[in-house]
Design a protein around this motif. Structure first.
Motif, PDB file in Angstrom:
ATOM      1  N   PHE A  71       0.760  -1.266   0.187  1.00 25.63           N
ATOM      2  CA  PHE A  71       0.231   0.036   0.111  1.00 25.63           C
ATOM      3  C   PHE A  71       1.158   1.170  -0.058  1.00 25.63           C
ATOM      4  N   CYS A  72       0.447   2.332  -0.370  1.00 26.09           N
ATOM      5  CA  CYS A  72       0.955   3.850  -0.664  1.00 26.09           C
ATOM      6  C   CYS A  72       0.106   4.833  -0.368  1.00 26.09           C
ATOM      7  N   LYS A  73       0.266   5.722  -0.069  1.00 26.11           N
ATOM      8  CA  LYS A  73      -0.423   7.092  -0.156  1.00 26.11           C
ATOM      9  C   LYS A  73      -0.089   7.851  -1.208  1.00 26.11           C
ATOM     10  N   LYS A  91       1.745  -2.228  -6.082  1.00 23.82           N
ATOM     11  CA  LYS A  91       1.933  -1.006  -5.102  1.00 23.82           C
ATOM     12  C   LYS A  91       0.478  -1.218  -5.397  1.00 23.82           C
ATOM     13  N   PHE A  92      -0.163  -0.347  -4.545  1.00 28.59           N
ATOM     14  CA  PHE A  92      -1.979   0.357  -4.387  1.00 28.59           C
ATOM     15  C   PHE A  92      -2.109   1.408  -3.737  1.00 28.59           C
ATOM     16  N   TYR A  93      -2.842   1.926  -4.452  1.00 28.28           N
ATOM     17  CA  TYR A  93      -3.176   3.534  -3.641  1.00 28.28           C
ATOM     18  C   TYR A  93      -4.062   3.491  -2.480  1.00 28.28           C
ATOM     19  N   ILE A  94      -3.675   3.421  -1.409  1.00 26.97           N
ATOM     20  CA  ILE A  94      -3.879   2.823   0.068  1.00 26.97           C
ATOM     21  C   ILE A  94      -5.702   2.988   1.096  1.00 26.97           C
ATOM     22  N   GLN A 150      -9.046   0.803  -0.190  1.00 26.38           N
ATOM     23  CA  GLN A 150      -8.232  -0.680  -0.226  1.00 26.38           C
ATOM     24  C   GLN A 150      -8.779  -2.008   1.687  1.00 26.38           C
ATOM     25  N   VAL A 162      -7.266  -2.824   3.365  1.00 24.64           N
ATOM     26  CA  VAL A 162      -6.126  -3.277   4.531  1.00 24.64           C
ATOM     27  C   VAL A 162      -5.820  -4.336   5.601  1.00 24.64           C
ATOM     28  N   TYR A 220      -6.721  -7.605   4.638  1.00 25.38           N
ATOM     29  CA  TYR A 220      -4.784  -7.562   3.611  1.00 25.38           C
ATOM     30  C   TYR A 220      -3.893  -8.694   5.474  1.00 25.38           C
ATOM     31  N   GLY A 222       5.894  -1.400  -2.122  1.00 24.30           N
ATOM     32  CA  GLY A 222       4.962  -0.440  -1.428  1.00 24.30           C
ATOM     33  C   GLY A 222       5.304   0.686  -0.441  1.00 24.30           C
ATOM     34  N   LEU A 278      -4.111  -7.527  -4.793  1.00 25.40           N
ATOM     35  CA  LEU A 278      -4.372  -7.836  -3.246  1.00 25.40           C
ATOM     36  C   LEU A 278      -6.103  -8.801  -3.657  1.00 25.40           C
TER      37      LEU A 278
END
Length: 377
Positions: free
Chosen positions: A14-16, A26-29, A32, A34, A37, A62, A280
């Motif tokens: 995850f990324c901000k 990676k995925f925009y948080i 999601q 989370v 996960y 991430g 994910l």
């Protein structure tokens, strides 16, 4: 003796924000799953069979520091319950702006003793082009907070050959890093990856990258400046104060087995290299339905072992131990790769010093070209 895994890599995808150059999993948080996960990651941690020889843990991404304090508490509690023993190294990757005092205190509580932060450059204009979420002064805060909590083993990632980057920019960044008196610096050339925002900008001629000649000149200046300031180059892109080389990353280059956990993670256990589900949903579904997340497995053949021994070993400046290679595989490197070795020595990319085959200073910049020649048909 059986080769048991000595490291654990945990991937937080995850990324901000999404950096313009990044092609990691990676995925925009925002929005999601989370927490789900983390539940699945904890379940995967509990599947680790052999923990007695685990020496290192590396939490990467991430952006691991994108997790909330509560999520980090849950993850780290489960991790240390499974692997309670004394570690040689426990690394946590973070963005500088996330390393506030309370966050550093939290990870230190669970035994993290090494922080690796993605700084890339201290030029705020270049940071915007890269899509980074911090400004240069955030790094001052991050370094101070780490040191205040007794975490002295700190790595900073820098990049060169960036759009609009000058040699002066690069020097300014290296001087700033040296002023912190930290233990480790990783310095990478920008790799233009397809399907990234920056790739599209370069393709559409909205952004211009430095020439190959400038990139090579920058790399040479990185080596000169960091070695003149007390850092020893021990791998193509890595520099450390003596005794502070990354133990976890060095184990990759020494071809030592490790567990890879999380979405898109790769691992190497019992002679099998494996890759986890990257998406994910697929990762979560696989963990919930099958109890594992492996997408593919590959039993490493003898030829593949030999190839890996060469191109991983040659990443290290000490090179490949020719005697150890012969003892392990029953043949000399010069027998298996006679023409390749002779040609690269003749061209000035490789040299034999004592019983080690290693890249020359000239060969360091062209390492990937050299490695590709050690693939067996």
């Amino acid at each position: 003796m059986k080769n048991t895994p000595r490291g654990v890599y945990i991937h937080i995808p995850f990324c901000k924000y999404i950096c313009s150059y990044c092609d990691f999993n990676k995925f925009y948080i925002q929005r999601q799953p989370v927490d789900k996960y983390i539940d699945c990651l904890i379940k995967e941690i509990e599947t680790i069979e052999q923990v007695s020889n685990i020496e290192t843990i590396y939490i990467g991404g991430g952006t691991p520091s994108a997790l909330s304090d509560e999520q980090l508490h849950r993850l780290l509690t489960a991790l240390r319950k499974k692997i309670p023993g004394q570690l040689r190294e426990f690394t946590f990757e973070a963005n500088p702006e996330d390393l506030v005092d309370s966050r550093v205190a939290l990870v230190k509580e669970y035994g993290v003793d090494r922080i690796s932060m993605g700084v890339q450059t201290f030029n705020n204009e270049l940071l915007k082009i890269l899509g980074r979420g911090h400004v240069a002064n955030d790094v001052d805060m991050a370094i101070n907070n780490c040191k205040n909590h007794g975490i002295e083993n700190i790595n900073v990632d820098l990049m060169f050959s960036l759009p609009k980057q000058t040699m002066e920019d690069l020097y300014d960044s290296m001087k700033r890093v040296v002023s912190y008196d930290i233990s480790h610096v990783s310095c990478y050339s920008l790799i233009l990856e397809q399907k990234t925002k920056l790739y599209n900008q370069v393709r559409d001629k909205k952004v211009v990258l430095p020439s190959n000649e400038t990139e090579e000149q920058m790399y040479n200046e990185v080596i000169n400046f960091l070695t003149e300031n007390g850092y020893e180059q021990y791998e193509i892109s890595n520099f450390a104060r003596p005794g502070h080389e990354s133990i976890h990353n060095s184990s990759y280059w020494k071809n030592i087995e490790y567990y890879g956990l999380g979405a898109g993670a790769h691992g190497y256990v019992d002679g099998i290299r494996y890759a986890n589900q990257g998406a994910l949903k697929f990762y979560i579904d696989s963990m919930e339905e099958k109890g594992h997340a492996r997408r593919e497995e590959n039993k490493v053949t003898l030829n593949e072992q030999i190839e890996e021994e060469m191109f991983l070993g040659l990443r290290l400046l000490e090179g490949v131990d020719l005697i150890a290679f012969e003892e392990k595989y029953g043949k000399k490197v010069q027998e298996i790769f006679k023409d390749v070795v002779e040609r690269n020595i003749s061209d000035g990319y490789l040299e034999i010093v004592g019983n080690k085959l290693r890249l020359t200073r000239k060969g360091l910049f062209y390492g990937n070209d050299v490695f590709s020649e050690f693939l067996l048909n």
